[in-house]
Design a protein around this motif. Structure first.
Motif, short mmCIF file in Angstrom:
data_model
loop_
_atom_site.label_atom_id
_atom_site.label_comp_id
_atom_site.label_asym_id
_atom_site.label_seq_id
_atom_site.Cartn_x
_atom_site.Cartn_y
_atom_site.Cartn_z
N UNK B 126 0.72 -1.19 0.18
CA UNK B 126 0.02 -0.11 -0.09
C UNK B 126 0.97 1.38 -0.21
N UNK B 127 1.97 1.15 -0.85
CA UNK B 127 2.78 2.43 -0.95
C UNK B 127 2.72 2.60 -2.70
N UNK B 128 2.13 3.93 -2.94
CA UNK B 128 1.89 3.91 -4.59
C UNK B 128 2.84 5.21 -5.25
N UNK B 129 2.88 4.98 -6.31
CA UNK B 129 3.16 6.37 -7.08
C UNK B 129 2.20 6.41 -8.24
N UNK B 130 2.45 7.73 -8.76
CA UNK B 130 1.26 8.22 -9.65
C UNK B 130 1.63 8.36 -11.13
N UNK B 131 1.63 7.62 -11.78
CA UNK B 131 1.89 7.52 -13.25
C UNK B 131 1.22 7.04 -14.30
N UNK B 132 0.67 5.75 -14.04
CA UNK B 132 -0.12 4.99 -14.95
C UNK B 132 -1.52 4.67 -14.61
N UNK B 133 -2.23 4.53 -15.45
CA UNK B 133 -3.93 4.33 -15.03
C UNK B 133 -3.88 3.38 -14.08
N UNK B 140 -7.19 5.13 -5.92
CA UNK B 140 -8.46 5.66 -5.72
C UNK B 140 -9.33 4.46 -5.03
N UNK B 141 -9.16 3.40 -5.42
CA UNK B 141 -9.70 2.04 -4.54
C UNK B 141 -9.16 2.06 -3.15
N UNK B 142 -8.03 2.13 -2.91
CA UNK B 142 -7.32 2.18 -1.54
C UNK B 142 -7.80 3.44 -0.80
N UNK B 143 -8.02 4.52 -1.54
CA UNK B 143 -8.21 5.79 -0.79
C UNK B 143 -9.77 5.72 -0.14
N UNK B 144 -10.55 5.16 -1.00
CA UNK B 144 -12.15 5.07 -0.54
C UNK B 144 -12.39 4.14 0.53
N UNK B 145 -11.24 3.24 0.97
CA UNK B 145 -11.27 2.46 2.26
C UNK B 145 -10.48 2.96 3.23
N UNK B 146 -10.02 4.24 3.14
CA UNK B 146 -8.58 4.79 4.15
C UNK B 146 -9.21 6.14 4.59
N UNK B 147 -8.66 6.11 5.94
CA UNK B 147 -9.04 7.56 6.67
C UNK B 147 -8.00 8.11 6.80
N UNK B 148 -6.75 7.79 6.91
CA UNK B 148 -5.69 8.43 6.99
C UNK B 148 -4.53 8.09 6.05
#
Lengths: 452, 452
Positions: B126-133, B140-148
């Motif tokens: 659950x460590x991400x970088x932002x480059x590809x689709x 986005x999937x993980x964010x929707x389940x996260x609070x912090x």
């Protein structure tokens, strides 16, 4: 040194403040026949609309503030006559007339609304023009009691007043004698404005182009309707005449100050008139168009401000040249921003360029973003030299951004090819990857002899 | 003619489409190691935010659309090796490796996120970088389940992701190792960004500058927190690393293609590399800065698009020069637009100019209008020549308008004095009478040796 300024709305007020800062020991006096001084007349449509409650928001500096900085303001005081040989101005107020001596005189008498010769125009109290704060107050008061109104003239003031009436739920008929709303635009751009406005759902106005108001009708001094050139009649409780403005060149003309070919007071780059120690600035003065080099008369508040500053500097002995204008403007009517700079294709042709042009209609942001709008852009260049001549934009709020980007290109006398290399900012929230402006320029480039 | 393109996001996709239009009878093939082709990676933060429902909105052209126009797209196909002497590329997909022959090769391999050497960075899913689709979908999937959540890096991607998380109600800690949010800005402009963001009421994020993340902590492959250089610990359910990008110069480097001083592939104005019949464009290629004349590496989508077009034209034998870039950019974080063009004062000094600068904070419209915002503008010029060098703007949405107006001035190599004569559009709904930009330029003018 006695510095006398006649007129005190935009350029006069700016000149007074600037010259007093530069020459703190001089006497600076503003004489104006208006009831207010130093205000934003461009803001009147928004006061009428009700965007702010109190007209005093339009005041930039009050007579008291001027007084505090050592500038005397005389309201309701008309400059009847300029006497250049003795360096006096004859000022009349409600009580008396007096001669006021000047060492330097700044004429900042502005412009007045044109009152077209329509039968009955002088017979009714509820026919208005839009220029002074008094006008704004009267129009707003009357609008709040009206259900049906008529606007005469579809230029930028006409359509700004249309927005004000529409947002206040007043049903409006706008009549424009030319075939175009916003007659200064090229025809297809004007057509885009009309289409956008007519596409508004449940719109509470009608745009009548190619239509003259031939008669104001009513009784007992109260307007109740208008007759038009197509033989129709429209009932209304008020009318606003937005049929353009003319420069206030009296008493300059009478004093022998040279009037330019455009009918406004001739000035050089230093804002000097043809007569020693007399300067002119703002809406009463002629301007030079930077793209064409021709004399023009395009009266706008932003120009007035700059000219007032420049006149003040030269009065104070600080050399300043005002290079001229591009005719840049922006206005808004409801869902539509309209902006332009430089020459239209029509103007370019008249002046003797060989114009080529491109019109594109594009999203203003990347299509997947929310609140994406559409912009129609027209860019004009000279076919032979590739020189960029002007741009017009109609559409979402981003229209004025594209036009301002072109202004700097016109100042730099860029060719379309050079402009095509522009590196505009990009983010999906702000523009498409290739901005509509660059898109238009790339297509335009192929139409010039120096194709790129 | 066999035209092979490696990489297919922005410049590669653009080049393919353009070259096929110019040379309809050629064979055009795109090989990419990505799972998607021709998409707007700049839009990923807005997909993550939920501005549009389906990631397919980000796709510009699908492989099927490419196919329909005669272009073959090979996904999951990595260019392992370029063999310039035999004009082949070794392509590997999941099944096999093969040699693909080219007459002309376009390298459009883009850039990859930097993964800083932080303890534990490779231990957790659950460590991400932002480059590809794919990255966007997973975040986005993980964010929707996260609070912090934790963001590492306060450049433009970091703060765009911050906006996405904030709007989705996820509490975010952003860590930036330098003293500045948006480190490419001059210090006082960065400070303005920070102040504006920190002034948001009930903000659900914290900005930590001068702070390194020293360790990712968790268990069983799941990240649960980070440790920082100030000795603190923060719990989180995910982390996004936005620590910059590096150009994908392998396999170009290995094939002996010259790499520039910036570490990206060296190209001339025609987008040609040092090796015959091989072109490069987009984020993997070095750029020329129009103001400084220096080589730079500023990878942006708008530039990639233009370079792709230019490379395609030269491949097709249509002469095209790409003059370079101004480093123009715009981004947004919540209430704050940030835009810049040209050189910062810091950069100007490093390059050897004698920069002078002015910072002004002004309303973006006339003060009495509704929705008036504030813009802080910094303009930079060379003291000796008066040459305009750059501009930065932070504030309301009109910030990017002012910066785009400067871009054309930089293209035209205007002095501040010349720019001060600019005739920008004015209406109370769009700007103050004297735009903040002209205001800043007038003050700057007095600081140059050629004062005006």
């Amino acid at each position: 040194m006695n510095i006398v300024i006649i007129g005190g709305v935009a350029s006069g007020a700016k000149a007074a403040a600037k010259v007093k800062r530069l020459l703190p020991n001089s006497s600076v006096k503003i004489y104006t026949d208006d009831t207010h001084v130093s205000y934003s007349s461009c803001g009147l449509p928004y006061y009428i609309q009700g965007n702010f409650a109190d007209y005093s928001s339009l005041l930039v500096r009050s007579p008291e503030e001027f007084k505090a900085s050592g500038i005397d303001v005389f309201l309701n005081s008309k400059a009847e006559k300029i006497l250049p040989e003795q360096q006096d101005v004859l000022i009349s107020n409600l009580e008396k007339s007096e001669l006021v001596h000047y060492d330097k005189l700044i004429i900042a008498t502005g412009a007045s609304p044109v009152r077209p010769k329509i039968s009955g125009i002088d017979n009714f109290n509820n026919i208005f023009t839009v220029r002074t704060i008094e006008d704004g107050i009267k129009i707003r008061e009357k609008m709040l009691k009206s259900k049906r109104v008529v606007i005469i003239g579809g230029g930028y003031i006409g359509i700004e007043i249309l927005e004000a009436f529409s947002r206040n739920g007043v049903y409006t008929h706008l009549f424009e004698r030319s075939p175009q709303i916003m007659p200064t635009l090229d025809a297809e751009m004007s057509e885009t404005v009309k289409k956008r406005l007519n596409s508004i759902e449940n719109k509470n106005f009608e745009l009548h182009t190619d239509t003259l108001v031939t008669e104001f009708t009513g009784s007992n001094g109260i307007l109740t309707g208008v007759k038009t050139s197509d033989g129709k009649e429209y009932e209304c409780e008020m009318a606003v005449v937005c049929a353009g403005v003319k420069p206030n060149i009296e008493p300059a003309k009478e004093a022998g100050i040279e009037i330019g070919e455009t009918g406004a007071i001739k000035v050089n780059k230093l804002m000097r008139t043809s007569v020693e120690n007399i300067f002119a600035c703002g809406d009463c003065a002629e301007k030079t168009h930077i793209v064409s080099g021709k004399k023009v008369w395009i009266p706008l508040g932003s120009t007035a401000n700059k000219e007032g500053r420049c006149a003040a500097m030269n009065v104070a002995g600080v050399y300043c040249e005002f290079e001229g204008i591009l005719g840049s403007m922006v206005t808004r009517c409801l869902n539509t921003t309209i902006a332009m700079t430089g020459l239209t294709e029509k103007e370019a042709l008249e002046i003797g360029f060989k114009p080529v042009s491109v019109v594109v209609s594009k999203y203003d942001k990347v299509a997947y973003m929310p609140d994406t709008g559409e912009i129609t852009l027209k860019v004009v260049a000279d076919k032979i030299t590739g020189l960029l001549l002007g741009a017009q934009a109609v559409g979402s709020i981003g229209a004025d951004k594209r036009v301002n980007t072109v202004t700097s290109g016109l100042i730099g006398h860029l060719t379309v090819e050079e402009f095509s290399n522009n590196d505009l900012t990009y983010s999906p929230a702000y523009s498409p990857t290739i901005d509509p402006l660059l898109n238009a320029m790339q297509i335009l480039c192929n139409k010039t002899a120096r194709s790129c």
